[in-house]
Design an enzyme around this catalytic site. Structure first.
Site, PDB file in Angstrom:
ATOM      1  CB  SER A  20      -0.937   0.004   1.218  1.00  0.00           C
ATOM      2  OG  SER A  20      -0.199  -0.150   2.414  1.00  0.00           O
ATOM      3  CG  ASN A 107      -3.997  -4.618  13.178  1.00  0.00           C
ATOM      4  OD1 ASN A 107      -3.412  -4.543  12.107  1.00  0.00           O
ATOM      5  ND2 ASN A 107      -4.401  -5.769  13.695  1.00  0.00           N
ATOM      6  CB  THR A 152     -41.577  23.996  -8.454  1.00  0.00           C
ATOM      7  OG1 THR A 152     -42.789  24.358  -9.122  1.00  0.00           O
ATOM      8  CG2 THR A 152     -41.365  24.939  -7.280  1.00  0.00           C
ATOM      9  CG  HIS A 153     -42.737  20.360 -10.959  1.00  0.00           C
ATOM     10  ND1 HIS A 153     -42.880  19.046 -10.603  1.00  0.00           N
ATOM     11  CD2 HIS A 153     -43.360  21.090 -10.001  1.00  0.00           C
ATOM     12  CE1 HIS A 153     -43.583  18.968  -9.477  1.00  0.00           C
ATOM     13  NE2 HIS A 153     -43.878  20.201  -9.089  1.00  0.00           N
ATOM     14  CB  SER A 274     -16.247  23.147 -29.492  1.00  0.00           C
ATOM     15  OG  SER A 274     -16.208  22.237 -30.575  1.00  0.00           O
ATOM     16  CE  LYS A 280     -21.302  23.877 -27.616  1.00  0.00           C
ATOM     17  NZ  LYS A 280     -21.334  22.460 -27.975  1.00  0.00           N
ATOM     18  CG  ASN A 282     -18.724  23.504 -24.655  1.00  0.00           C
ATOM     19  OD1 ASN A 282     -19.792  23.940 -25.088  1.00  0.00           O
ATOM     20  ND2 ASN A 282     -17.863  22.830 -25.398  1.00  0.00           N
ATOM     21  CD  GLU A 287     -20.801  20.118 -19.640  1.00  0.00           C
ATOM     22  OE1 GLU A 287     -21.524  19.479 -20.394  1.00  0.00           O
ATOM     23  OE2 GLU A 287     -19.835  20.788 -20.025  1.00  0.00           O
ATOM     24  CE1 TYR A 314      -6.223  -3.291   9.335  1.00  0.00           C
ATOM     25  CE2 TYR A 314      -5.357  -5.497   8.971  1.00  0.00           C
ATOM     26  CZ  TYR A 314      -5.489  -4.177   8.571  1.00  0.00           C
ATOM     27  OH  TYR A 314      -4.898  -3.751   7.401  1.00  0.00           O
ATOM     28  CD  GLN A 319      -2.985  -2.477   2.239  1.00  0.00           C
ATOM     29  OE1 GLN A 319      -2.336  -2.780   3.240  1.00  0.00           O
ATOM     30  NE2 GLN A 319      -2.682  -2.918   1.030  1.00  0.00           N
ATOM     31  CE  LYS A 322      -4.471   2.981   5.106  1.00  0.00           C
ATOM     32  NZ  LYS A 322      -5.347   1.777   5.103  1.00  0.00           N
TER      33      LYS A 322
HETATM   34  N1  ARG Z   1      -1.325  -1.234   5.355  1.00  0.00           N
HETATM   35  C1  ARG Z   1      -2.251  -1.707   6.316  1.00  0.00           C
HETATM   36  C2  ARG Z   1      -3.600  -1.018   6.207  1.00  0.00           C
HETATM   37  O1  ARG Z   1      -3.670  -0.064   5.538  1.00  0.00           O
HETATM   38  C3  ARG Z   1      -1.711  -1.450   7.671  1.00  0.00           C
HETATM   39  C4  ARG Z   1      -2.163  -2.422   8.701  1.00  0.00           C
HETATM   40  C5  ARG Z   1      -1.647  -3.729   8.385  1.00  0.00           C
HETATM   41  N2  ARG Z   1      -1.903  -4.637   9.455  1.00  0.00           N
HETATM   42  C6  ARG Z   1      -1.754  -5.949   9.288  1.00  0.00           C
HETATM   43  N3  ARG Z   1      -1.999  -6.671  10.304  1.00  0.00           N
HETATM   44  N4  ARG Z   1      -1.380  -6.471   8.146  1.00  0.00           N
HETATM   45  O2  ARG Z   1      -4.595  -1.423   6.759  1.00  0.00           O
END
Ligand code: ARG
Length: 457
Positions: A20, A107, A152-153, A274, A280, A282, A287, A314, A319, A322
């Protein structure tokens, strides 16, 4: 990090699959801040000597600076931001670095990082929302007197002041700010010390860590603390709703800028041309904003779906939270920035809007109100005016162009004072109930908002 238990290296595809670091490196400042606080707790527990604490702090700050400057070599074999930083620290300062992770798990570490990060971003986004509110108020003040039909509408309904229309969005954005402030209360709880799931046998002073990191409280259940992503879902919901509001504003602008309406002009700086059609101009900013709402909602749904089947506590699925969060944050900040620039450059064609508002049909309700004020039950008044509308459309003459005799054919109650009702300015100014768009109310609302926004960072 776990070589003790393993005899084989992780397969390269699994490394790429589980890493990650390619996205969670963005948490580095908060990871470092959290590690320094954790080290202090270890120091307080007598597990780090003052010199070791010092080494850890210096090492982490040095790493932070290298990351700031783009000189830090992130490694995917070290999986995530937590292990990249810890491993770099240990290779720099040795023994003290190897002591840092005592009493902590990734965790609770990642839960902490995410909370620190979201707390920071919540403040940034709330400030940007206030910036857009200011821009909307500025535009409202510039066109204080502009009247347009309210719809309205998407059918002309009743006349309103343009500032009243804009202030509706200021209200929506205010609720978005409140919602984020409310979510922030639940973001703002300190999870460290929960360990992997069941805390630690090392005596860590969690309240002390919370105080160091500016948290008013600590999480109350270690199992909940490492598996909880409610605060992320709430935050994403807050952004999705704000995005939806901005999408509706966008739709209004797309419509109002069209040749059919021509109520507003968006400046050249905020429109695109355009490649083919020279005429145009735009409204792409609007949008794209409307389009990005799909992403905000998608990111929320993606997280909720990830969470829904997870057993306690956990699980690595977490993960996946994110990228959704990073994407929503990046996109909402961009939208807010570009809107805050675009709004002040909008030109309103007050001639066009007042032509549209001069459609006498907009005052049909006011005429019915006139009859009510002269003693007719509303349902009867509604019917009388309905017939009058049909007549005026057949005649292709507005109410003002009809004579009193003609009008009296529909109701005896019509008298000469009726014509004052058919005046647009009067129609606006008689809407005096709290929240209605009389000039006096709108001026007071603008003043109140200005006072509020002056106080805000
Ligand atoms: N990269 C992990 C996450 O975003 C961190 C926690 C990982 N914990 C584990 N027990 N593998 O959740």
């Amino acid at each position: 990090m776990w070589k003790g238990r393993f005899q084989q290296e992780t397969a390269p595809a699994v490394q790429r699959f589980t890493e990650s670091i390619s996205f969670d490196w963005r948490l580095y400042k908060f990871d470092i801040q959290g590690s320094i606080a954790h080290a202090s707790a270890l120091g307080k527990a007598g597990l780090l000597a003052p010199e070791e604490l010092q080494q850890i702090e210096c090492g982490l700050k040095e790493i932070e600076q290298e990351i700031d400057e783009g000189r830090f070599p992130f490694r995917i074999d070290l999986e995530d931001v937590h292990m990249n930083i810890e491993s770099a620290l240990t290779s720099r300062i040795g023994a003290a670095g190897a002591k840092l992770h005592a009493g902590r798990s990734r965790n609770d570490q990642v839960a902490l990082d995410l909370r620190l990060y979201l707390r920071h971003e919540t403040d940034q986004i709330r400030a940007r929302i206030a910036g857009l509110q200011r821009a909307l108020i500025g535009l409202a003040e510039k066109y204080r007197e502009t009247i347009l039909p309210g719809y309205t509408h998407l059918q002309r309904a009743q006349p309103v002041l343009f500032p009243h229309h804009l202030l509706a969005y200021v209200e929506m954005l205010e609720r978005d700010r409140e919602r984020l402030a409310d979510a922030r209360k639940r973001i703002n709880r300190m999870p460290l010390g929960s360990g992997a799931i069941a805390g630690s046998t090392i005596p860590l002073d969690r309240e002390y860590v919370a105080a160091l990191l500016g948290f008013p409280e600590v999480t109350r259940n270690s199992m909940d603390a490492v598996s909880d992503r409610d605060f992320v879902a709430e935050f994403l919901f807050g952004l999705a709703l704000a995005g939806m509001h901005l999408s509706r504003l966008s739709e209004d602008l797309v419509l109002f800028a069209s040749s059919e309406f021509r109520f507003v002009k968006i400046s050249d700086r905020y429109t695109t041309g355009s490649s083919l059609m020279p005429q145009k101009k735009n409204p792409d900013v609007c949008e794209l904003t409307r389009g990005k709402t799909g992403r905000f909602i998608g990111n929320l749904v993606s997280l909720l779906t990830t969470l829904k089947g997870l057993p306690m506590t956990y699980n690595r699925d977490l993960q996946e939270d994110k990228e959704a969060v990073f994407d929503s944050i990046d996109q909402i900040k961009l939208v807010l920035e570009v809107y805050t620039g675009m709004i002040p450059e909008i030109e309103v064609d007050s001639r066009r809007t007042s032509e549209a508002a001069n459609d006498s049909g907009l005052l049909a309700t006011d005429l019915a109100d006139y009859l009510v004020l002269h003693g007719l039950p509303f349902r009867q008044a509604h019917e009388v005016i309905g017939k009058l509308v049909t007549y005026s459309l057949e005649q292709r003459r507005g109410f003002v162009d009809l004579s009193l005799e003609e009008l009296r054919r529909f109701s005896e109650k019509f008298g000469p004072d009726l014509f004052t009702v058919l005046n647009l300015d009067r129609a606006i100014d008689h809407r005096t109930a709290t929240g209605a768009p009389s000039r006096k109310n709108v001026a007071a609302a603008l003043e109140a908002w200005n006072a509020i926004l002056r106080e805000r960072p």
